[in-house]
Design a protein around this motif. Structure first.
Motif, mmCIF file in Angstrom:
data_model
loop_
_atom_site.group_PDB
_atom_site.id
_atom_site.type_symbol
_atom_site.label_atom_id
_atom_site.label_comp_id
_atom_site.label_asym_id
_atom_site.label_seq_id
_atom_site.Cartn_x
_atom_site.Cartn_y
_atom_site.Cartn_z
ATOM 1 N N UNK A 28 -8.737 14.185 11.035
ATOM 2 C CA UNK A 28 -8.427 12.751 10.951
ATOM 3 C C UNK A 28 -7.386 12.407 12.013
ATOM 4 N N UNK A 29 -7.361 11.134 12.390
ATOM 5 C CA UNK A 29 -6.378 10.699 13.385
ATOM 6 C C UNK A 29 -4.949 10.782 12.842
ATOM 7 N N UNK A 30 -4.758 10.321 11.600
ATOM 8 C CA UNK A 30 -3.449 10.382 10.951
ATOM 9 C C UNK A 30 -3.529 11.269 9.721
ATOM 10 N N UNK A 89 0.843 -1.196 0.000
ATOM 11 C CA UNK A 89 0.000 0.000 0.000
ATOM 12 C C UNK A 89 0.879 1.247 0.000
ATOM 13 N N UNK A 90 0.418 2.283 -0.683
ATOM 14 C CA UNK A 90 1.066 3.592 -0.634
ATOM 15 C C UNK A 90 0.019 4.623 -0.224
ATOM 16 N N UNK A 91 0.337 5.379 0.821
ATOM 17 C CA UNK A 91 -0.567 6.422 1.305
ATOM 18 C C UNK A 91 0.094 7.778 1.155
ATOM 19 N N UNK A 92 -0.724 8.807 1.042
ATOM 20 C CA UNK A 92 -0.207 10.172 0.938
ATOM 21 C C UNK A 92 -0.807 11.001 2.070
ATOM 22 N N UNK A 93 -0.063 12.001 2.524
ATOM 23 C CA UNK A 93 -0.564 12.766 3.669
ATOM 24 C C UNK A 93 -1.475 13.907 3.226
ATOM 25 N N UNK A 94 -2.026 14.598 4.200
ATOM 26 C CA UNK A 94 -3.074 15.595 3.970
ATOM 27 C C UNK A 94 -2.659 16.689 3.006
ATOM 28 N N UNK A 98 -3.011 12.863 22.168
ATOM 29 C CA UNK A 98 -4.234 13.284 22.852
ATOM 30 C C UNK A 98 -5.142 14.023 21.865
ATOM 31 N N UNK A 99 -6.396 14.238 22.260
ATOM 32 C CA UNK A 99 -7.330 14.992 21.427
ATOM 33 C C UNK A 99 -7.849 14.157 20.268
ATOM 34 N N UNK A 100 -8.178 14.818 19.168
ATOM 35 C CA UNK A 100 -8.784 14.137 18.023
ATOM 36 C C UNK A 100 -7.785 13.288 17.254
#
Lengths: 140, 140
Positions: free
Chosen positions: B123-125, A97-102, B114-116
């Protein structure tokens, strides 16, 4: 026909990687231009136990090769060339899997790590040294 | 004396971070000069379940503040200033461990989140989007 011979052949064969199914819109959203060098950090994480194995860098081509081959490709900032993890050492990474950040400027690559591990020292993870430890504060 | 009042006070108090015990020799070995900007990527990982939460950047001062305060400090490349995670959002990170990689140019920071969560989106991550998936090749 020898069971021993057949077994040895199967054990020594290097498995092919399997191409990933890709979300093309999301792939286009990766912001390789952000840092000026065309690279984003790729955090390689063990898909089975979550260990962070290494951090390396990908440009658009390294990511394309990774997705197409199902094995991790990076771009070396010092050698200024592409390299496929494990091609010399045999410590290959097969990508699940490859994920990208926000904000699109970092990747997480979940892999099945073969061989000894990810680090050139022979350690399983490159992060085998601890600078500091403390108790933290467990979340409520 | 009201139980409700005392409970409310305790619940709203922000816990202090706890300073980490530091290996000074190893701390000095971090290669902040490598990239020219004095920064190294810090991969923040949940200490309890191994989720990679975010990637941010630290210089020597941000790392020093992190180790001394027991809460994560970073340096913003866009705003060119230090920031402590959760100081605005309340989504604080209490640090349990800081690791450095084999060549001293990347950090893993294990935290109690901590928190959300870690992401400004709620989002968590930060790595909540998947570019590609495949079967990998389970290690033999």
């Amino acid at each position: 026909m020898s069971d021993t011979g057949a077994g040895a052949t199967a054990a020594s064969a290097v498995p092919e990687g399997v191409a990933l199914t890709v979300d093309e819109d999301l792939l286009r959203s990766v912001d390789f231009a952000k840092d000026g060098d065309g690279l984003v950090p790729a955090i390689v994480q063990d898909a089975t136990d979550g260990t962070v194995l290494t951090v390396a860098y990908m440009d658009a081509e390294a990511l394309r090769r990774t997705l197409a081959s199902g094995r991790s490709w990076f771009y070396s900032r010092s050698r200024k060339e592409y390299w496929q993890k494990g091609e010399t050492s045999g410590d290959r990474q097969y990508v699940r899997e490859v994920r990208v950040d926000c904000d699109g400027d970092a990747l997480v690559v979940l892999v099945d790590q073969h061989g000894r591990g990810a680090c050139h020292t022979g350690e399983r993870t490159c992060f085998y040294r601890t600078i500091g430890t403390g108790p933290g504060v467990p979340a409520p």
